[in-house]
Motif scaffolding. Structure first.
Motif, PDB file in Angstrom:
ATOM      1  N   LEU A   7       7.809   3.783  -2.828  1.00  0.00           N
ATOM      2  CA  LEU A   7       7.293   3.753  -4.414  1.00  0.00           C
ATOM      3  C   LEU A   7       6.081   4.763  -4.045  1.00  0.00           C
ATOM      4  O   LEU A   7       4.968   5.155  -3.384  1.00  0.00           O
ATOM      5  CB  LEU A   7       6.589   2.417  -5.190  1.00  0.00           C
TER       6      LEU A   7
ATOM      7  N   ALA B 235       2.075  -4.229  -9.030  1.00  0.00           N
ATOM      8  CA  ALA B 235       2.465  -4.408 -10.788  1.00  0.00           C
ATOM      9  C   ALA B 235       2.239  -5.674 -11.739  1.00  0.00           C
ATOM     10  O   ALA B 235       2.367  -6.717 -10.498  1.00  0.00           O
ATOM     11  CB  ALA B 235       4.345  -4.591 -10.160  1.00  0.00           C
TER      12      ALA B 235
ATOM     13  N   HIS C 124       0.423  -2.151 -13.651  1.00  0.00           N
ATOM     14  CA  HIS C 124       1.234  -1.595 -14.538  1.00  0.00           C
ATOM     15  C   HIS C 124       1.923  -2.705 -15.131  1.00  0.00           C
ATOM     16  O   HIS C 124       3.024  -3.259 -14.187  1.00  0.00           O
ATOM     17  CB  HIS C 124       2.181  -0.432 -14.259  1.00  0.00           C
TER      18      HIS C 124
ATOM     19  N   VAL D  67       8.549   6.677 -12.317  1.00  0.00           N
ATOM     20  CA  VAL D  67       7.660   7.020 -10.705  1.00  0.00           C
ATOM     21  C   VAL D  67       9.009   7.329 -10.193  1.00  0.00           C
ATOM     22  O   VAL D  67       9.734   6.114  -9.765  1.00  0.00           O
ATOM     23  CB  VAL D  67       7.469   5.120 -10.727  1.00  0.00           C
TER      24      VAL D  67
ATOM     25  N   LEU E 176       6.082   1.839 -16.896  1.00  0.00           N
ATOM     26  CA  LEU E 176       6.462   2.748 -16.057  1.00  0.00           C
ATOM     27  C   LEU E 176       8.139   2.118 -15.995  1.00  0.00           C
ATOM     28  O   LEU E 176       8.249   1.178 -15.460  1.00  0.00           O
ATOM     29  CB  LEU E 176       5.623   2.438 -14.789  1.00  0.00           C
TER      30      LEU E 176
ATOM     31  N   VAL F  62       0.967   1.996  -8.588  1.00  0.00           N
ATOM     32  CA  VAL F  62       2.242   0.985  -9.892  1.00  0.00           C
ATOM     33  C   VAL F  62       1.312   0.026 -10.067  1.00  0.00           C
ATOM     34  O   VAL F  62       1.577  -0.687 -10.722  1.00  0.00           O
ATOM     35  CB  VAL F  62       3.158   0.637  -9.954  1.00  0.00           C
TER      36      VAL F  62
ATOM     37  N   ILE G 178       6.408  -2.774 -15.438  1.00  0.00           N
ATOM     38  CA  ILE G 178       7.569  -1.932 -14.553  1.00  0.00           C
ATOM     39  C   ILE G 178       8.910  -2.362 -14.873  1.00  0.00           C
ATOM     40  O   ILE G 178       9.317  -3.487 -14.955  1.00  0.00           O
ATOM     41  CB  ILE G 178       7.847  -1.962 -12.717  1.00  0.00           C
TER      42      ILE G 178
ATOM     43  N   ALA H  25       6.857  -3.158  -5.563  1.00  0.00           N
ATOM     44  CA  ALA H  25       5.884  -3.361  -7.325  1.00  0.00           C
ATOM     45  C   ALA H  25       5.273  -4.144  -6.854  1.00  0.00           C
ATOM     46  O   ALA H  25       4.056  -4.008  -7.300  1.00  0.00           O
ATOM     47  CB  ALA H  25       7.334  -2.829  -8.152  1.00  0.00           C
TER      48      ALA H  25
END
Length: 295
Positions: free
Chosen positions: A44, A81, A51, A28, A5, A48, A53, A76
């Protein structure tokens, strides 16, 4: 593994979109709200969690960009994340790598510590490594320094007949020698004496230029423009051809870009910093590095 992402900080939307296309990832949406007193609150707009980032933010004018960037990275991470990395095509705060006068801050090391504390990895392009041997010397996270030489040489081969590369000072030698070699072209390095932030002296020694070459003034960064403009005037006395100014990073202090254009020289930079002169794309270099570091 889930696709990466990307989050674009304000002003980096075009590069982030191109990286998404090249990587097969997703963008994103990010909302950065500014309160009346100047404080910011990033939000955001997509989940997330789980993921990897990549935050995209070139770091010219870093003072105004840094807090929104690290707030976004922290959000994040707090929202789950797996890894949070930084894509900063231009990496600021590299010049102050020693104390030139008593009491000065070593800003390159402090900035590196702040970035290392907020991110899991860093990808940048030709950071201004002068007295610092490598990014690993000051960054405690994996930090990839990509080299724009191949894409610069491709541009020169396609656009400049019989180039003769000129570096304004010894610091520029590493970039000038590399690109000149890839273009099978001659080069020369001048001597610079810096007398202040905007006062420069350039000496050519016994340099002479053949009549049929196109002078290409190459450096990694153009900021105040003082070095470039002084060198352009010197080159004009040696060649009947208007020089081309080719730089990796067009930082451009206020008025510098126009002052360079007013000399009659052509001005070309890579797109590590968006702008009118940014004609040489480094996107594929960055996308390839992101794919490697996210594996």
């Amino acid at each position: 593994m889930s696709p990466p992402l990307f989050i674009s900080m304000p002003g980096n939307e075009a590069l982030a979109a191109r990286l998404v296309v090249r990587s097969g990832g997703f963008l994103v949406p990010l909302d950065v709200h500014t309160f009346p007193d100047g404080e910011v609150r990033p939000r955001l707009m997509q989940d997330v969690a789980g993921h990897s980032i990549a935050l995209v933010c070139t770091l010219d004018r870093p003072n105004e960009k840094f807090l929104p960037l690290v707030f976004t990275a922290a959000a994040a991470r707090e929202l789950g994340a797996r890894k949070v990395g930084l894509v900063a095509p231009y990496l600021g705060y590299m010049r102050q790598d020693k104390r030139f006068h008593p009491g000065e801050a070593l800003t390159s090391r402090t900035f590196a510590a702040l970035i290392s504390g907020a991110f899991d990895w860093l990808v940048t392009v030709d950071p201004h490594l002068h007295r610092t041997p490598s990014l690993a010397e000051i960054y405690s996270i994996p930090a990839l320094a990509l080299h724009a030489g191949p894409v610069l040489s491709e541009w020169v081969k396609a656009n400049v007949p019989r180039p003769f590369f000129i570096g304004p000072d010894e610091e520029s030698r590493q970039w000038v020698a590399d690109v000149a070699k890839q273009c099978s072209a001659p080069f020369a390095i001048l001597h610079k004496e810096r007398r202040g932030d905007r006062t420069i002296g350039i000496a050519a020694g016994d340099l002479s230029l053949p009549d049929d070459v196109t002078p290409v003034l190459l450096d990694d960064i153009v900021s105040s423009g003082g070095t470039v403009i002084e060198t352009i005037h010197l080159i004009k006395g040696l060649s009947r051809h208007a020089p081309i100014v080719l730089a990796i990073h067009g930082v451009f202090a206020k008025g510098a870009e126009q002052a360079i254009r007013d000399t009659g020289a052509a001005l070309v930079t890579s797109n590590t910093i968006p702008g009118r002169a940014a004609a040489v794309e480094v996107d594929r270099l960055i996308a390839s590095a992101i794919a490697d570091i996210m594996r």
